[in-house]
Design an enzyme around this catalytic site. Structure first.
Site, PDB file in Angstrom:
ATOM      1  N   HIS A 198       0.805  -1.221   0.000  1.00  0.00           N
ATOM      2  CA  HIS A 198       0.000   0.000   0.000  1.00  0.00           C
ATOM      3  C   HIS A 198       0.835   1.267   0.000  1.00  0.00           C
ATOM      4  O   HIS A 198       0.395   2.302  -0.457  1.00  0.00           O
ATOM      5  CB  HIS A 198      -1.023  -0.032   1.144  1.00  0.00           C
ATOM      6  CG  HIS A 198      -2.195  -0.897   0.796  1.00  0.00           C
ATOM      7  ND1 HIS A 198      -2.356  -2.142   1.319  1.00  0.00           N
ATOM      8  CD2 HIS A 198      -3.199  -0.708  -0.083  1.00  0.00           C
ATOM      9  CE1 HIS A 198      -3.442  -2.690   0.793  1.00  0.00           C
ATOM     10  NE2 HIS A 198      -3.972  -1.841  -0.060  1.00  0.00           N
ATOM     11  N   GLU A 440     -10.980 -11.251  -4.352  1.00  0.00           N
ATOM     12  CA  GLU A 440      -9.546 -11.156  -4.095  1.00  0.00           C
ATOM     13  C   GLU A 440      -9.056 -12.263  -3.172  1.00  0.00           C
ATOM     14  O   GLU A 440      -7.896 -12.333  -2.831  1.00  0.00           O
ATOM     15  CB  GLU A 440      -9.178  -9.774  -3.557  1.00  0.00           C
ATOM     16  CG  GLU A 440      -9.999  -9.292  -2.399  1.00  0.00           C
ATOM     17  CD  GLU A 440      -9.658  -7.868  -1.977  1.00  0.00           C
ATOM     18  OE1 GLU A 440      -8.614  -7.344  -2.371  1.00  0.00           O
ATOM     19  OE2 GLU A 440     -10.458  -7.287  -1.216  1.00  0.00           O
ATOM     20  N   ASP A 464      -4.425  -8.629  -4.177  1.00  0.00           N
ATOM     21  CA  ASP A 464      -4.569  -9.646  -3.139  1.00  0.00           C
ATOM     22  C   ASP A 464      -4.806 -11.029  -3.725  1.00  0.00           C
ATOM     23  O   ASP A 464      -4.312 -12.019  -3.200  1.00  0.00           O
ATOM     24  CB  ASP A 464      -5.708  -9.273  -2.186  1.00  0.00           C
ATOM     25  CG  ASP A 464      -5.244  -8.263  -1.161  1.00  0.00           C
ATOM     26  OD1 ASP A 464      -4.177  -8.484  -0.562  1.00  0.00           O
ATOM     27  OD2 ASP A 464      -5.919  -7.235  -0.970  1.00  0.00           O
ATOM     28  N   CYS A 511      -9.829  -4.129 -10.571  1.00  0.00           N
ATOM     29  CA  CYS A 511      -9.325  -2.895  -9.971  1.00  0.00           C
ATOM     30  C   CYS A 511      -7.950  -3.070  -9.335  1.00  0.00           C
ATOM     31  O   CYS A 511      -7.425  -2.161  -8.725  1.00  0.00           O
ATOM     32  CB  CYS A 511     -10.314  -2.331  -8.962  1.00  0.00           C
ATOM     33  SG  CYS A 511     -10.526  -3.389  -7.543  1.00  0.00           S
TER      34      CYS A 511
HETATM   35  C1  PEP Z   1      -6.514  -5.501  -4.723  1.00  0.00           C
HETATM   36  O1  PEP Z   1      -6.308  -6.255  -3.781  1.00  0.00           O
HETATM   37  O2  PEP Z   1      -6.256  -5.784  -5.905  1.00  0.00           O
HETATM   38  C2  PEP Z   1      -7.083  -4.161  -4.499  1.00  0.00           C
HETATM   39  C3  PEP Z   1      -7.469  -3.399  -5.497  1.00  0.00           C
HETATM   40  O3  PEP Z   1      -7.171  -3.722  -3.229  1.00  0.00           O
HETATM   41  P1  PEP Z   1      -5.933  -3.257  -2.322  1.00  0.00           P
HETATM   42  O4  PEP Z   1      -4.737  -3.092  -3.201  1.00  0.00           O
HETATM   43  O5  PEP Z   1      -6.345  -1.979  -1.682  1.00  0.00           O
HETATM   44  O6  PEP Z   1      -5.811  -4.384  -1.365  1.00  0.00           O
HETATM   45 MG    MG Z   2      -7.168  -5.917  -1.861  1.00  0.00          MG
END
Ligand code: PEP
Ligand code: MG
Length: 596
Positions: A198, A440, A464, A511
């Site tokens: 993140h 995910e 994820d 996403c």
């Molecule tokens: C993902 O896991 O692909 C996602 C978009 O969420 P994050 O990266 O915030 O876990």
């Molecule tokens: Mg995620």
């Protein structure tokens, strides 16, 4: 001990946020202070106590100065953390215990304070109250400052720096990053971390170049070294020669001009050569990013990560704050849609006072929807804010980390309760608000056929999904070589999720970061996906790539890919396929992720 100065030394990490920048190294040594341990003569005890108290006084003054120098109102609202640190500096247990150690054990201040910390640490572990228990990290932060004062080391006081710096840290959490004076930061580099951690995602959001997972950055780099970092290739040069600098800056010039060229595609339709309309949206974390989303050609916001609303503060966001934030989003992105993801805290993002500090595997712990279902008051405040905002434009709700049917039903039931409450109070909201599940967790992908009956849409979170499906920690640089979006297993999982959703008549978007890489997008199109959400700057590149192909040929490409058994074979084939279709310069710009 000073580290030997490196000249023109290149180290390699993981490119986490694109851009080539240079600047002086600014070392954040929070986690790495080597302490001198000395016994002292009884006659020098008073002097040593004085030295300790002086270091505390200095720390207070430094923190006060930092606090006063924060002018940016955005950053200022996080300044309470400095008050917490100031309070710790007055803590009698910390002070008295250390003085006692100096006097009784006849040891230097560093050793004495270290002993106090050890004692306080074990006391912290037994504290029931999670909020208090979490103050342990603040205690360590403050102590690191005292240690550095004692040892005469320079501080990570970024406000003192003239010109932009490259922050060099062993690790940075999203919370650490947000506390910095970002206007002073040209780039970040860290020893640990992966591309989809993140902190990396946040760096991309902030448009700050970053390289992570360098392993040796903090041990090779001295504060003040001149650095060049390339956030695309993951290269970092320590004290480059003029010649090296020149070659990097030439590359930067070429990339910039290519990017300017690509930016022209921002306003063109996202349509393939055979007329298939693809929907490109933006992932954002801050309302301020809306203008960038729009100028890069996003149709809407496909993922609004709400965590930043909760980070670096001692209280929780109120329903009203949620409402105002989401309302701004829907109104500003209109006529587009915004997809609000409910709180996804945990993993590598921690919420002050609420995190289970002792989780062995936080990524598999009390994260995201699990946390929301447990802390229902926090969840409900957010849901009411989201629902109220839905009255002002097109808004969808997305639940993160769904692993099974009962979880999604529980989340929906709580949402229904809040809808009822609002209806009863005659507060307007969109009664037909669409709800979706993030796919995910592998279990969700396996039961996508049943899950599809529970929701209006799917959004595949590949960051994820890849982590859990391949058992590769997304923030661990030692296993990042295994993190393969084009792994045959991942392609099969995605294909089956898309099929289940199609059978059930609901749409699927992507996403995760995979959606920001043109070559992956072409493969994903071949798998039947037509909706992608990515960080805004990636949109023009992706658009340009998809406008150069026919949707039909991506299907043929994917059929071929399913005959291969390894990510290397797949990447090689995609690379060749693209090289045949794209002009050389553009191919070079987007081929980085297909290196084998
Ligand atoms: C993902 O896991 O692909 C996602 C978009 O969420 P994050 O990266 O915030 O876990
Ligand atoms: Mg995620």
């Amino acid at each position: 001990m000073a580290i030997q100065q490196q000249i023109n030394k290149v180290i390699h990490g993981i490119g986490a946020s694109p851009g080539i920048v240079s600047g002086r190294a600014y070392l954040v040594e929070r986690y790495k202070v080597r302490l001198p341990q000395k016994r002292i003569e009884p006659s020098r005890v008073d002097e040593e106590v004085e030295r300790f108290l002086k270091a505390i006084e200095e720390a207070k003054n430094q923190l006060k100065e930092v606090k006063e120098s924060i002018l940016d109102p955005e950053v200022r609202q996080h300044a309470f953390i400095l008050d917490v640190h100031l309070m710790i500096l007055d803590d009698q247990m910390l002070i008295q215990n250390t003085i006692d150690n100096i006097r009784k054990r006849k040891v230097n201040s560093e050793w004495a304070l270290d002993l106090t910390l050890e004692k306080m640490d074990s006391a912290f572990k037994t504290i029931e109250d999670e909020y208090l228990r979490e103050r342990r990290s603040d205690l360590h932060y403050v102590s690191a400052r005292i240690f550095r004062n004692l040892m005469g080391k320079k501080h990570d006081d970024i406000t003192k720096i003239k010109g932009k710096v490259i922050v060099v840290a062993h690790d940075l959490s999203p919370a650490d990053t947000l506390q910095m004076q970002l206007s002073q930061v040209a780039g970040f580099i860290t020893d640990i971390g992966g591309k989809v951690s993140h902190t990396a995602i946040l760096a991309r959001s902030l448009g700050i170049p970053a390289v992570v997972g360098l392993e040796v950055a903090t041990s090779l780099i001295n504060g003040g070294d001149l650095l060049i970092i390339d956030g695309e290739t993951g290269e970092v040069v320590i004290n480059p020669t003029e010649e090296t600098s020149k070659s990097f800056f030439e590359r930067r010039k070429r990339i910039k001009s290519m990017e300017r060229e690509v930016l022209k595609y921002a306003s063109l339709p996202a349509e393939t050569r055979d007329g298939v309309r693809i929907h490109l949206q933006a992932n954002i974390e801050m309302v301020e990013e809306i203008s960038s989303a729009k100028s890069h050609g996003a149709e809407g916001i496909g993922l609004y990560r709400t965590e930043i609303l909760y980070l670096n503060r001692k209280n929780l966001p109120t329903e009203e704050e949620h409402y105002q934030t989401y309302r701004k989003l829907v109104e500003n992105i209109s006529p587009g849609t915004v997809t609000i993801r409910t709180l996804d805290i945990g993993g590598d993002k921690f919420l002050d006072g609420y995190q289970k500090g002792n989780e062995m595997n936080p990524a598999m712990g009390l994260r995201a929807i699990r946390f929301s279902i447990r802390e229902t008051d926090i969840f409900k405040a957010q849901l009411r804010g989201v629902l109220r905002a839905s009255a002002h434009g097109k808004l969808k709700i997305l639940f993160p980390m769904i692993s099974g049917i009962e979880e999604i039903r529980r989340a929906k039931a709580i949402l229904e309760e809040e809808k009822k409450g609002l209806a009863k109070a005659r507060i307007p909201f969109d009664r037909g608000v669409k709800i979706g599940a993030m796919i995910e967790i592998p279990s969700a992908s396996v039961i996508a056929d049943i899950l599809a009956r529970e929701v209006d849409f799917f959004s595949i979170g590949t960051n994820d999904l890849i982590q859990y499906a391949l058992a590769v920690d997304r923030i661990n640089e030692h296993v990042s070589y295994l993190y393969e979006p084009l792994h045959p297993a991942i392609l099969r999982i995605i294909r089956s999720v898309v099929q289940s959703a199609k059978n059930a008549g609901i749409p699927t978007a992507i996403c995760g970061e995979m959606a920001a890489v043109p070559s992956y997008v072409l493969v994903l199109m071949g798998l039947g996906l037509e909706e992608f959400s990515m960080h805004p700057i990636a949109i023009p590149k992706v658009k340009r790539a998809l406008r150069m192909v026919r949707a039909e040929e991506t299907k043929t490409l994917v059929e071929r890919l399913f005959q291969f058994s390894t990510p290397t074979e797949i990447k090689r084939y995609v690379r060749k396929w693209m090289a045949e279709r794209f002009p050389e310069e553009f191919f070079k710009l987007i081929a980085e992720d297909l290196k084998t």
